[in-house]
Motif scaffolding. Structure first.
Motif, short mmCIF file in Angstrom:
data_model
loop_
_atom_site.label_atom_id
_atom_site.label_comp_id
_atom_site.label_asym_id
_atom_site.label_seq_id
_atom_site.Cartn_x
_atom_site.Cartn_y
_atom_site.Cartn_z
N ASP A 1 0.85 -1.19 0.00
CA ASP A 1 0.00 0.00 0.00
C ASP A 1 0.89 1.24 0.00
O ASP A 1 1.54 1.55 1.00
N LYS A 2 0.94 1.92 -1.15
CA LYS A 2 1.77 3.12 -1.31
C LYS A 2 3.20 2.86 -0.85
O LYS A 2 3.79 3.66 -0.13
N GLY A 3 3.71 1.71 -1.24
CA GLY A 3 5.10 1.36 -0.95
C GLY A 3 5.32 0.57 0.32
O GLY A 3 6.42 0.07 0.54
N VAL A 4 4.28 0.43 1.16
CA VAL A 4 4.44 -0.24 2.46
C VAL A 4 3.92 -1.68 2.35
O VAL A 4 2.80 -1.91 1.90
N LEU A 5 4.73 -2.65 2.80
CA LEU A 5 4.32 -4.05 2.80
C LEU A 5 3.27 -4.28 3.88
O LEU A 5 3.55 -4.10 5.07
N LYS A 6 2.06 -4.69 3.48
CA LYS A 6 0.96 -4.80 4.44
C LYS A 6 0.63 -6.24 4.82
O LYS A 6 -0.06 -6.48 5.82
N THR A 7 1.06 -7.22 4.03
CA THR A 7 0.77 -8.61 4.40
C THR A 7 1.75 -9.56 3.73
O THR A 7 2.29 -9.26 2.66
N PHE A 8 2.03 -10.68 4.41
CA PHE A 8 2.68 -11.80 3.74
C PHE A 8 1.60 -12.67 3.11
O PHE A 8 0.40 -12.40 3.26
N LEU A 9 2.01 -13.74 2.44
CA LEU A 9 1.05 -14.66 1.82
C LEU A 9 1.15 -16.03 2.47
O LEU A 9 1.19 -17.06 1.80
N LEU A 10 1.17 -16.02 3.80
CA LEU A 10 1.31 -17.27 4.54
C LEU A 10 0.02 -18.05 4.57
O LEU A 10 -1.06 -17.50 4.79
N GLY A 11 0.13 -19.37 4.38
CA GLY A 11 -0.99 -20.26 4.60
C GLY A 11 -1.07 -20.65 6.06
O GLY A 11 -0.32 -20.14 6.92
#
Length: 443
Positions: free
Chosen positions: A300-310
């Motif tokens: 979001d606007k350059g900021v990592l907001k989530t990983f894609l972990l199961g």
């Protein structure tokens, strides 16, 4: 489907599994093929995949079969139990918790076969008339009816249908003894309202193919701008998101392992994963570990907001589980036109296709630019040959200088053109005498 899954689940529980999940996918595909410029084949195919998973004493076994009779399922159940008993215990092995029973559906119920044939022949005729030197090496056009069921011993029960048309064309251009590098385009759609030349990048890429029988090396090695096209963007986004899944985060090899809620890209970049988006066709409703999906914003606007972990990766790392499993990527548009991006480029390349290996653990990558163009003084000069592109993905995201306001929707994803700075472009020889200027326009 429901009876098959219930039989498989009950059989696994009777065999000793303490936790069980079963999923069944059935596909029916009506397919038209073109070879050497002619419609050659129509066929209907069927396939099934039944995946059984059992957990006992924190040990997990899993197998997939495509025969759905009781004898085959009984053999598969025995294999799952044997695999689980021979595996190492791991407390992170688990199944999704109970959720409300739901059914999902997307796309038309049945194909319009007459219109499929019409759109296919229309595309073939358009190609012959507009790009007479371009050869359609292969065209595959199908309608797939995909039905899926997922159940587990916690009471999860999801059913989904996702029906869609897929159109794929591979082509090259031959003029005399000179041949362009092959290229291809793909489009997913839920209707046949538009000619395929007007979808995704088909017309633009075939026009480029007709220009690319005459290629030249770049004049010199340089560090500068690379404009990545929407058709090539998935190579970049796929590599970036690859660092966000279970394995690199569990093994702590991900370049982003400590970067959640931190700046990892230029502030102009916002990347979504939207499996429920009406803008895309490749929707999915249930994750492979048994959760109803939701849309998410990854950057979001350059900021990592989530990983894609199961579920497994979340339990191993102690980090939040993602609300989907990635894919269906959408990048927010920029505020400059494609033409303005080209005009503002003093020296660079337009990267239209990329052939390279997997990036290293630290993000370094290199590969060959295919079907691409050299840009100088704000103009596209000529198609290039024998050109290498290298850099570092982590730095690349921080060095975004422009994002186009135009985007291309393939049905899989929705991407703009993005200009990156600081990448190394190298080739062989010089061709300073070239004066040709071409015009390559967005869809």
């Amino acid at each position: 489907m429901e009876n098959i899954l219930k039989y498989a689940q009950e059989s696994l529980l009777k065999a000793g599994a303490e936790k069980v999940q079963c999923s069944l996918q059935e596909n029916e595909k009506d397919e038209l093929n073109v070879a050497a410029g002619e419609v050659k084949l129509f066929r209907t195919t069927f396939d099934n995949n039944l995946t059984l998973t059992g957990i006992l004493k924190n040990k997990k076994g899993s197998t997939t079969i495509n025969s759905l009779d009781k004898k085959s399922i009984d053999v598969a159940v025995k294999q799952v139990i044997e695999l689980a008993e021979s595996s190492q215990p791991d407390k992170a092995n688990d199944i999704s918790e109970k959720q409300p029973v739901k059914e999902f559906s997307s796309g038309p119920e049945n194909p319009d076969l007459d219109k499929m044939y019409f759109r296919m022949t229309e595309f073939v005729e358009y190609t012959k008339e507009t790009y007479p030197d371009t050869i359609l090496e292969e065209v595959i056009f199908d309608f797939t009816k995909r039905s899926s069921c997922f159940i587990n011993s916690n009471g999860v029960d999801f059913t989904s249908k996702n029906n869609l048309y897929t159109f794929v064309a591979m082509f090259t251009t031959k003029k005399g003894k000179k041949t362009s590098s092959f290229n291809y385009a793909v489009s997913l759609t839920k209707d046949l309202d538009k000619p395929f030349k007007d979808l995704a990048s088909f017309d633009r890429l075939m026009k480029q193919s007709s220009e690319q029988t005459e290629t030249h090396p770049i004049p010199e090695k340089f560090v500068g701008n690379v404009i990545v096209t929407p058709d090539c963007m998935d190579d970049i986004i796929g590599s970036i998101t690859g660092y966000l899944y279970d394995y690199p985060l569990i093994t702590k090899t991900s370049v982003y392992k400590d970067k959640l809620d931190e700046v990892i890209a230029d502030s102009r970049l916002t990347l979504h994963s939207k499996p429920l988006s009406e803008e895309l066709v490749s929707n999915y409703f249930v994750t492979s570990d048994g959760y109803e999906t939701q849309n998410s914003t990854i950057i979001d606007k350059g900021v990592l907001k989530t990983f894609l972990l199961g579920l497994y990766g979340s339990k191993k790392t102690g980090l939040p589980k993602a609300v989907n499993q990635g894919g269906c990527y959408i990048i927010e548009p920029g505020d400059v036109s494609y033409d303005e991006i080209i005009k503002s480029t003093e020296k660079g390349i337009l990267l239209c296709r990329f052939s390279g290996g997997n990036p290293s653990d630290n993000g370094d990558f290199s590969g060959v630019a295919k079907n691409s163009y050299y840009i100088e003084n704000g103009e596209i000069k000529y198609p290039i040959s024998e050109t290498m592109v290298s850099g570092n993905l982590v730095e690349m995201l921080k060095n975004i200088t422009q994002i186009s306001s135009e985007r291309v929707n393939s049905g899989y994803h929705l991407y703009p053109w993005i200009k990156f700075d600081g990448l190394t472009v190298s080739g062989k020889g010089e061709d300073a005498g070239l004066k040709t200027s071409l015009s390559v326009s967005p869809v």
